[in-house]
Motif scaffolding. Structure first.
Motif, mmCIF file in Angstrom:
data_model
loop_
_atom_site.group_PDB
_atom_site.id
_atom_site.type_symbol
_atom_site.label_atom_id
_atom_site.label_comp_id
_atom_site.label_asym_id
_atom_site.label_seq_id
_atom_site.Cartn_x
_atom_site.Cartn_y
_atom_site.Cartn_z
ATOM 1 N N GLU A 99 0.812 -1.220 0.000
ATOM 2 C CA GLU A 99 0.000 0.000 0.000
ATOM 3 C C GLU A 99 0.845 1.270 0.000
ATOM 4 O OE1 GLU A 99 -2.603 -0.461 3.306
ATOM 5 O OE2 GLU A 99 -3.957 -1.820 2.246
ATOM 6 N N THR A 100 2.081 1.185 0.479
ATOM 7 C CA THR A 100 2.945 2.360 0.459
ATOM 8 C C THR A 100 3.749 2.443 -0.831
ATOM 9 O OG1 THR A 100 4.621 1.125 1.718
ATOM 10 C CG2 THR A 100 3.164 2.590 2.951
ATOM 11 N N VAL A 219 -4.137 -5.516 -3.889
ATOM 12 C CA VAL A 219 -3.687 -4.277 -3.240
ATOM 13 C C VAL A 219 -3.360 -3.208 -4.276
ATOM 14 C CG1 VAL A 219 -1.957 -3.236 -1.740
ATOM 15 C CG2 VAL A 219 -2.854 -5.499 -1.214
ATOM 16 N N HIS A 220 -2.697 -3.590 -5.365
ATOM 17 C CA HIS A 220 -2.361 -2.594 -6.385
ATOM 18 C C HIS A 220 -3.607 -2.074 -7.095
ATOM 19 C CE1 HIS A 220 1.979 -2.424 -6.181
ATOM 20 N NE2 HIS A 220 2.029 -3.741 -6.103
ATOM 21 N N ASN A 223 -4.899 0.531 -4.755
ATOM 22 C CA ASN A 223 -4.112 1.759 -4.862
ATOM 23 C C ASN A 223 -4.451 2.523 -6.137
ATOM 24 O OD1 ASN A 223 -2.814 1.034 -2.503
ATOM 25 N ND2 ASN A 223 -0.985 0.236 -3.517
#
Length: 253
Positions: A99-100, A219-220, A223
């Protein structure tokens, strides 16, 4: 943004364990990278700022600022591929790293063969926009399709992706996407009616069939949705097809 041309790839290794740091440095050097290394997060951020790498390997458990905060600061400086490496196996660590802005994840102990395979897969992604000096970094709107032979530009409603220039826009605003987010959006927009399974996206974007890595896709995609300006309660541009995967949302005629 990194603009190293073919054959001039650069890497930064951020790792406080001397043995692992030396192993990664040696492995990447044999893969044709010019490598620099740092032992702490702060030193790693500064090295990324000055060396402008194409790839960063980043230990999660660093002294001083940890790998999560280091990754966040690195993402403010570069769109280089980031592979996060950790001795911990907690899913929350993986999710926080992704996530970062991390592109991939390796758990210690890892094999040299696996590291090579994942790096090679990332650099097999199209990066034609970096073959022409300044094409990815020049300001202003993307060049018109007629200006460059075979210049690929995709459009979906207000979204516009200049594939060769590796730039994405929503309306007149350029989107600050990581390389992985850009590659995901490009694949989805090339075939907007196709429903992509997570496994198919892994093969196409990450170059891997490792089914256990489907969290990478999830997750991507999350994002990417946030950067496209999608609210959690609205359909947005990317639709989840329950039990299958993802496709672009059909637009009204």
């Amino acid at each position: 943004m990194s603009q190293a041309t073919h054959g001039e790839r650069r890497a930064v290794v951020v790792e406080d364990d001397e043995d692992i740091r030396s192993l990664i440095e040696f492995t990447l050097t044999t893969q044709g990278f010019e490598v620099r290394a740092a032992e702490s997060g702060l030193d790693g951020v500064e090295l990324v700022r000055t060396f402008d790498p194409d790839l960063v390997t980043l230990d999660l458990g660093l002294p001083g600022i940890d790998g999560i905060e280091t990754c966040r600061r690195i993402r403010e400086l570069t769109d280089a591929y980031v592979v996060m490496i950790t001795a911990r196996d907690d899913e929350i660590d993986r999710l926080l790293g992704l996530e970062t802005g991390a592109d991939d994840f390796l758990s210690k102990p890892f094999s040299v063969r696996e590291l090579k395979a994942r790096v090679n897969a990332m650099f097999r992604r199209p990066r034609r926009g970096y073959d022409t000096a300044g094409s990815a970094a020049a300001g202003g709107a993307p060049a018109p399709a007629s200006a460059v032979p075979d210049h690929e530009v995709l459009e979906h409603g207000p979204l516009r992706v200049d594939v060769d220039g590796r730039r994405a826009f929503r309306g007149g605003d350029e989107l600050a996407l990581t390389r992985t987010e850009f590659d995901l959006l490009t694949e989805l927009m090339r075939t907007p009616a196709r429903v992509w399974t997570r496994e198919a996206l892994l093969r196409s974007v990450w170059g891997t069939d490792w089914a256990t890595d489907t969290h990478l896709v999830e997750v991507h995609i999350g994002n990417l949705r946030r950067k496209l300006g999608e609210a959690p309660t609205t359909a947005g541009f990317i639709r989840t097809v329950r039990g299958v995967g993802y496709r672009m949302e059909a637009l009204d005629a």
